[in-house]
Design a protein around this motif. Structure first.
Motif, PDB file in Angstrom:
ATOM      1  N   ASN A 106      43.974  33.017  45.622  1.00  0.00           N
ATOM      2  CA  ASN A 106      43.435  34.119  44.812  1.00  0.00           C
ATOM      3  C   ASN A 106      44.451  35.234  44.636  1.00  0.00           C
ATOM      4  O   ASN A 106      44.548  35.842  43.553  1.00  0.00           O
ATOM      5  CB  ASN A 106      42.161  34.673  45.470  1.00  0.00           C
ATOM      6  CG  ASN A 106      40.956  33.791  45.228  1.00  0.00           C
ATOM      7  OD1 ASN A 106      40.800  33.218  44.166  1.00  0.00           O
ATOM      8  ND2 ASN A 106      40.091  33.669  46.231  1.00  0.00           N
ATOM      9  N   PHE A 111      42.832  36.472  39.911  1.00  0.00           N
ATOM     10  CA  PHE A 111      41.608  36.190  39.180  1.00  0.00           C
ATOM     11  C   PHE A 111      40.792  37.459  38.979  1.00  0.00           C
ATOM     12  O   PHE A 111      40.886  38.421  39.756  1.00  0.00           O
ATOM     13  CB  PHE A 111      40.745  35.159  39.920  1.00  0.00           C
ATOM     14  CG  PHE A 111      41.334  33.775  39.922  1.00  0.00           C
ATOM     15  CD1 PHE A 111      41.775  33.177  38.751  1.00  0.00           C
ATOM     16  CD2 PHE A 111      41.430  33.053  41.106  1.00  0.00           C
ATOM     17  CE1 PHE A 111      42.309  31.911  38.746  1.00  0.00           C
ATOM     18  CE2 PHE A 111      41.958  31.779  41.122  1.00  0.00           C
ATOM     19  CZ  PHE A 111      42.401  31.210  39.931  1.00  0.00           C
ATOM     20  N   LYS A 115      35.740  35.188  38.142  1.00  0.00           N
ATOM     21  CA  LYS A 115      36.466  33.963  38.482  1.00  0.00           C
ATOM     22  C   LYS A 115      36.726  33.880  39.976  1.00  0.00           C
ATOM     23  O   LYS A 115      36.741  32.785  40.550  1.00  0.00           O
ATOM     24  CB  LYS A 115      37.782  33.908  37.709  1.00  0.00           C
ATOM     25  CG  LYS A 115      37.634  33.508  36.255  1.00  0.00           C
ATOM     26  CD  LYS A 115      38.988  33.255  35.626  1.00  0.00           C
ATOM     27  CE  LYS A 115      38.844  32.743  34.198  1.00  0.00           C
ATOM     28  NZ  LYS A 115      40.154  32.438  33.589  1.00  0.00           N
ATOM     29  N   HIS A 116      36.950  35.011  40.606  1.00  0.00           N
ATOM     30  CA  HIS A 116      37.205  35.030  42.045  1.00  0.00           C
ATOM     31  C   HIS A 116      36.008  34.461  42.799  1.00  0.00           C
ATOM     32  O   HIS A 116      36.153  33.622  43.704  1.00  0.00           O
ATOM     33  CB  HIS A 116      37.485  36.469  42.486  1.00  0.00           C
ATOM     34  CG  HIS A 116      37.849  36.601  43.930  1.00  0.00           C
ATOM     35  ND1 HIS A 116      36.893  36.725  44.924  1.00  0.00           N
ATOM     36  CD2 HIS A 116      39.053  36.624  44.556  1.00  0.00           C
ATOM     37  CE1 HIS A 116      37.483  36.817  46.097  1.00  0.00           C
ATOM     38  NE2 HIS A 116      38.793  36.767  45.907  1.00  0.00           N
ATOM     39  N   PHE A 119      35.634  30.698  41.949  1.00  0.00           N
ATOM     40  CA  PHE A 119      36.711  29.917  42.551  1.00  0.00           C
ATOM     41  C   PHE A 119      36.444  29.687  44.036  1.00  0.00           C
ATOM     42  O   PHE A 119      36.643  28.582  44.548  1.00  0.00           O
ATOM     43  CB  PHE A 119      38.047  30.635  42.356  1.00  0.00           C
ATOM     44  CG  PHE A 119      39.230  29.879  42.890  1.00  0.00           C
ATOM     45  CD1 PHE A 119      39.866  28.925  42.118  1.00  0.00           C
ATOM     46  CD2 PHE A 119      39.700  30.119  44.182  1.00  0.00           C
ATOM     47  CE1 PHE A 119      40.959  28.221  42.614  1.00  0.00           C
ATOM     48  CE2 PHE A 119      40.779  29.424  44.680  1.00  0.00           C
ATOM     49  CZ  PHE A 119      41.412  28.473  43.897  1.00  0.00           C
ATOM     50  N   LEU A 238      38.079  24.087  39.408  1.00  0.00           N
ATOM     51  CA  LEU A 238      39.260  24.679  40.040  1.00  0.00           C
ATOM     52  C   LEU A 238      40.489  24.537  39.152  1.00  0.00           C
ATOM     53  O   LEU A 238      41.274  25.482  39.000  1.00  0.00           O
ATOM     54  CB  LEU A 238      39.509  24.016  41.395  1.00  0.00           C
ATOM     55  CG  LEU A 238      38.503  24.321  42.516  1.00  0.00           C
ATOM     56  CD1 LEU A 238      38.844  23.508  43.756  1.00  0.00           C
ATOM     57  CD2 LEU A 238      38.487  25.801  42.850  1.00  0.00           C
ATOM     58  N   PHE A 241      40.217  26.971  36.223  1.00  0.00           N
ATOM     59  CA  PHE A 241      40.541  28.353  36.553  1.00  0.00           C
ATOM     60  C   PHE A 241      42.050  28.580  36.598  1.00  0.00           C
ATOM     61  O   PHE A 241      42.534  29.650  36.258  1.00  0.00           O
ATOM     62  CB  PHE A 241      39.925  28.734  37.900  1.00  0.00           C
ATOM     63  CG  PHE A 241      38.429  28.903  37.845  1.00  0.00           C
ATOM     64  CD1 PHE A 241      37.798  29.293  36.678  1.00  0.00           C
ATOM     65  CD2 PHE A 241      37.654  28.669  38.963  1.00  0.00           C
ATOM     66  CE1 PHE A 241      36.435  29.446  36.615  1.00  0.00           C
ATOM     67  CE2 PHE A 241      36.278  28.828  38.924  1.00  0.00           C
ATOM     68  CZ  PHE A 241      35.661  29.217  37.748  1.00  0.00           C
ATOM     69  N   SER A 242      42.794  27.574  37.034  1.00  0.00           N
ATOM     70  CA  SER A 242      44.247  27.704  37.094  1.00  0.00           C
ATOM     71  C   SER A 242      44.889  27.588  35.716  1.00  0.00           C
ATOM     72  O   SER A 242      45.916  28.203  35.448  1.00  0.00           O
ATOM     73  CB  SER A 242      44.838  26.645  38.029  1.00  0.00           C
ATOM     74  OG  SER A 242      44.556  25.331  37.542  1.00  0.00           O
TER      75      SER A 242
END
Length: 373
Positions: A106, A111, A115-116, A119, A238, A241-242
């Motif tokens: 993180n 993020f 999103k944090h 995630f 995951l 998100f990246s």
């Protein structure tokens, strides 16, 4: 080494709410250590043993087929104590994964708050689902449940199970029970708590139901099937998100999700509706653990069908919401205001598909915006 993570320069007062939240992993570690230390003394060992070790073992003497005695286990009220101890272990492992893996990622990815949170949720569940899938698959192979489906209902009730089978179910109950205090420890938002409580309650209800009704074989197969699909979803999230361009995993998950629901219904009807319904012993007997009677079979099937229908309803609503957002005329106007030079075609004006749409915040993939000419 403490499991505290980053904290403010000024230490909060001892036993305050902020102190408990920052040091909950250390506090739980000390509590778990007390149970282990209690095993060293004869006076306290009798109290600590039910918390640390599995209870209700039955040893079958050696026969001509088995050279050595075999130990099996059945369930009982002391399993609550065992599940409580391993719930503490789950809280500790949760903190380790959070601090030494997820928090480091993180800090690198920067993020947003939404999103944090998502995630962290997907990171924790991905690790659990992967571990449970591997463990459950090894049990299916070692117990020969995968090769012969008749073992799911043959010789019911399955009151005696192996050490690994019982430990698997106790661990499942402990993990989903630990998710309840984690709502407080992780400062879950109030709007997210109802959703979390629903799926935690569903997991506890079905896992405990399969365990107490001696449907552990069917429960194991369904859990491995369900966990595999859920693992694919959270891993896909995951990767998304990246990099928001990585969306192929969601398409594979959508197909497997539907197939998983169908397989769950087929196996449940085959086992409960046909296999157990044709068994000779259909008398309710608590002493022998036999629950193979019509009202309980109907309740089990109704519970499974209702849960699968609820999941499909949520899935379809999510897909329809995404489709409506992608075909919304307002998005065409939004795209037009952003890109003045790019003029939509007549067909796009009629269908209202111009530009891109965010489908569900950070929780779902978005289409890549088209570059203006």
């Amino acid at each position: 080494m403490g499991l505290r993570g980053r904290r403010a320069n000024k230490n909060p007062p001892v036993l305050s709410q902020e102190f408990v939240l920052q040091n909950h992993a250390d506090i739980v570690s000390c509590l778990a250590m007390l149970f282990l230390l209690a095993l060293m003394f004869e006076i306290s060992a009798k109290i600590a043993v039910p918390f640390v070790t599995l209870q209700y073992n039955v040893t079958i003497p050696a026969t001509e087929e088995t050279a050595d005695p075999i130990t099996f286990y059945h369930h009982g009220i002391k399993d609550l104590a065992t599940a409580f101890f391993y719930m503490l272990v789950a809280i500790i492992l949760h903190a380790v994964i959070q601090e030494y893996v997820l928090d480091k990622i993180n800090r690198r990815m920067h993020f947003s708050k939404t999103k944090h949170s998502k995630f962290n949720e997907s990171g924790q569940l991905s690790a659990f689902y992967l571990f449970s899938c591997i463990w459950g698959t090894s049990l299916l192979i070692s117990e020969n449940y995968a090769s012969d489906l008749t073992t799911l209902w043959k010789d019911y009730p399955h009151t005696l199970v192996s050490f690994q089978m019982k430990f698997f179910y106790v661990s499942q109950l402990a993990y989903w029970a630990h998710a309840l205090p984690e709502l407080y420890f992780q400062k879950t938002k109030k709007e997210d708590i109802p959703r979390q409580l629903i799926y935690i309650g569903l997991y506890l209800f079905h896992v405990a139901g399969a365990y107490l009704l001696n449907l552990n074989r069917l429960g194991l197969v369904l859990l491995v099937l369900h966990y595999f699909v859920e693992f694919l979803f959270h891993v896909s999230r995951l990767f998304y998100f990246s990099d928001e361009n990585r969306q192929k995993g969601f398409s594979v998950w959508a197909v497997l999700f539907v197939l998983g629901r169908l397989l769950t219904l087929i196996l449940s009807v085959l086992t409960v509706g046909f296999g157990l319904a044709r068994a000779d012993n259909q008398a309710l007997d608590f002493s022998t653990g036999n629950f193979n009677v019509l009202p309980i079979r109907i309740s089990v099937l109704a519970s499974i069908c209702a849960t699968q229908a609820f999941m499909m309803w949520k899935f379809i609503n999510f897909q329809l919401r995404r489709w409506r957002e992608h075909s919304s005329p307002s998005q065409a106007l939004k795209k037009k205001s952003v890109s003045v030079k790019s003029k939509p075609t007549k067909k796009e004006k009629e269908n209202g598909i111009n530009g891109t749409v965010t489908s569900n915040g950070a929780d779902s993939p978005r289409n890549k915006k088209e570059k203006s000419s």
